[in-house]
Design a protein around this motif. Structure first.
Motif, PDB file in Angstrom:
ATOM      1  N   PRO A 142       0.806  -1.226   0.000  1.00 57.35           N
ATOM      2  CA  PRO A 142       0.000   0.000   0.000  1.00 57.35           C
ATOM      3  C   PRO A 142       0.837   1.274   0.000  1.00 57.35           C
ATOM      4  O   PRO A 142       0.341   2.338  -0.392  1.00 57.35           O
ATOM      5  CB  PRO A 142      -0.820  -0.123   1.298  1.00 57.35           C
ATOM      6  N   ASP A 143       2.085   1.181   0.431  1.00 57.85           N
ATOM      7  CA  ASP A 143       2.957   2.352   0.470  1.00 57.85           C
ATOM      8  C   ASP A 143       3.505   2.722  -0.896  1.00 57.85           C
ATOM      9  O   ASP A 143       3.992   3.847  -1.101  1.00 57.85           O
ATOM     10  CB  ASP A 143       4.130   2.099   1.409  1.00 57.85           C
ATOM     11  N   ASP A 153       9.631  -5.549   1.449  1.00 61.51           N
ATOM     12  CA  ASP A 153       9.612  -4.116   1.742  1.00 61.51           C
ATOM     13  C   ASP A 153      10.803  -3.374   1.125  1.00 61.51           C
ATOM     14  O   ASP A 153      11.075  -2.229   1.481  1.00 61.51           O
ATOM     15  CB  ASP A 153       9.585  -3.883   3.238  1.00 61.51           C
ATOM     16  N   ALA A 154      11.505  -4.016   0.204  1.00 63.02           N
ATOM     17  CA  ALA A 154      12.691  -3.414  -0.413  1.00 63.02           C
ATOM     18  C   ALA A 154      12.302  -2.417  -1.508  1.00 63.02           C
ATOM     19  O   ALA A 154      11.189  -2.461  -2.049  1.00 63.02           O
ATOM     20  CB  ALA A 154      13.584  -4.499  -0.998  1.00 63.02           C
ATOM     21  N   PRO A 155      13.219  -1.522  -1.888  1.00 59.11           N
ATOM     22  CA  PRO A 155      12.947  -0.578  -2.982  1.00 59.11           C
ATOM     23  C   PRO A 155      13.223  -1.156  -4.355  1.00 59.11           C
ATOM     24  O   PRO A 155      12.747  -0.618  -5.350  1.00 59.11           O
ATOM     25  CB  PRO A 155      13.894   0.583  -2.683  1.00 59.11           C
ATOM     26  N   ALA A 161       8.533   3.076  -5.247  1.00 60.17           N
ATOM     27  CA  ALA A 161       8.671   4.192  -4.316  1.00 60.17           C
ATOM     28  C   ALA A 161       7.296   4.757  -3.995  1.00 60.17           C
ATOM     29  O   ALA A 161       6.294   4.403  -4.627  1.00 60.17           O
ATOM     30  CB  ALA A 161       9.575   5.282  -4.900  1.00 60.17           C
ATOM     31  N   GLY A 162       7.289   5.692  -3.065  1.00 60.56           N
ATOM     32  CA  GLY A 162       6.056   6.334  -2.656  1.00 60.56           C
ATOM     33  C   GLY A 162       5.635   7.488  -3.525  1.00 60.56           C
ATOM     34  O   GLY A 162       4.634   8.165  -3.233  1.00 60.56           O
ATOM     35  N   SER A 163       6.356   7.750  -4.603  1.00 56.61           N
ATOM     36  CA  SER A 163       5.959   8.752  -5.594  1.00 56.61           C
ATOM     37  C   SER A 163       6.543   8.353  -6.941  1.00 56.61           C
ATOM     38  O   SER A 163       7.523   7.600  -7.012  1.00 56.61           O
ATOM     39  CB  SER A 163       6.458  10.152  -5.212  1.00 56.61           C
ATOM     40  N   LEU A 164       5.950   8.862  -7.998  1.00 52.17           N
ATOM     41  CA  LEU A 164       6.449   8.572  -9.335  1.00 52.17           C
ATOM     42  C   LEU A 164       7.858   9.117  -9.516  1.00 52.17           C
ATOM     43  O   LEU A 164       8.739   8.440 -10.061  1.00 52.17           O
ATOM     44  CB  LEU A 164       5.502   9.180 -10.383  1.00 52.17           C
ATOM     45  N   ALA A 176      15.121   4.020 -10.164  1.00 54.13           N
ATOM     46  CA  ALA A 176      15.449   3.213 -11.339  1.00 54.13           C
ATOM     47  C   ALA A 176      16.707   3.734 -12.030  1.00 54.13           C
ATOM     48  O   ALA A 176      17.575   2.953 -12.441  1.00 54.13           O
ATOM     49  CB  ALA A 176      14.266   3.203 -12.306  1.00 54.13           C
ATOM     50  N   ILE A 177      16.809   5.041 -12.144  1.00 48.29           N
ATOM     51  CA  ILE A 177      17.966   5.642 -12.808  1.00 48.29           C
ATOM     52  C   ILE A 177      19.237   5.413 -11.994  1.00 48.29           C
ATOM     53  O   ILE A 177      20.278   5.000 -12.536  1.00 48.29           O
ATOM     54  CB  ILE A 177      17.729   7.146 -13.041  1.00 48.29           C
TER      55      ILE A 177
END
Length: 233
Positions: free
Chosen positions: A86-87, A155-157, A170-173, A180-181
């Motif tokens: 959900p995050d 819970d990893a990025p 992530a929590g935002s675009l 990613a970059i």
């Protein structure tokens, strides 16, 4: 943010990720609808460099859309991560070249500079053979495989996909695009550093502190990348 605003930002994110060498003809990026967390936006099945706002479709968490245009086969990467996390507000799936070796070799992807501090707590590795055996095309083409990937991500990025690519969330675009970059950039630099000798990686504490600082600077990077994407090659 309205759906129209999110759609425009998503089209821009596609172009940014192509310009920065993370996406080519393949891969995709999505964003969760702000006012309806059970839905997300993702372009139709096409090359990311060509995506405009008109190409964006809306999906539910089963990967279904009322839009009859052809969707990406791997939309379940996105739907199942959103279901499990959900995050998470945005997901990038890429085949960026410097990251691929870390999914197929016994070498851990670790942060070598502060811009990739978000990697300090480790990345996950998804092995599709554990789910479907040795005869698959390695694509996450249904909800069950998407759910397995989401469990691996936990819970990893970032999660690596052996012989395929990776996902960054992530929590935002803007932050997902940043991750990613800089996952790609860190992978390239780490390969160079390992060829030179023993690498002094960031500690977990350094990585977490750097990630917290950089999260507040993402708009600065987004503006730069937006300008470069708009200007083109």
């Amino acid at each position: 943010m309205t759906v129209a605003d999110q759609t425009a930002s998503l089209a821009r994110a596609n172009r940014i990720l192509v310009t920065e060498g993370v996406l080519d003809a393949f891969g995709h990026v999505s964003v969760r609808v702000t006012d309806d967390p059970d839905r997300f936006l993702l372009a139709r099945n096409m090359a990311p460099a060509s995506v405009t706002a008109d190409d964006v479709m809306e999906f539910d968490l089963d990967g279904r859309s009322e839009d009859e245009r052809r969707p990406y086969l791997e939309r379940f990467i996105h739907s199942e991560i959103y279901r499990a996390r959900p995050d998470v507000m945005a997901v990038v799936h890429s085949h960026s070249p410097s990251v691929i070796p870390f999914g197929v070799c016994d070498v851990e992807l670790r942060p070598v500079f502060h811009m990739a501090g978000f990697l300090a707590d480790g990345v996950r590795r998804f092995e599709i053979r554990d789910e479907v055996g040795e005869g698959s095309d390695l694509l996450v083409r249904n909800g069950a495989l998407g759910a397995a990937l989401a469990r691996t991500l936990a819970d990893a990025p970032v999660a690596l996909m052996r012989g395929h690519g990776s996902v960054a969330v992530a929590g935002s675009l803007e932050l997902a695009v940043y991750r990613a970059i800089y996952t790609e950039k860190n992978a390239a630099i780490q390969c160079q550093a390992q060829a030179m000798g023993t690498v002094e990686y960031l500690t977990v504490g350094e990585g977490r502190a750097a990630a917290a600082t950089n999260a507040g600077q993402v708009a600065r990077a987004w503006d730069l990348w937006s300008r470069a994407a708009a200007e083109g090659p």
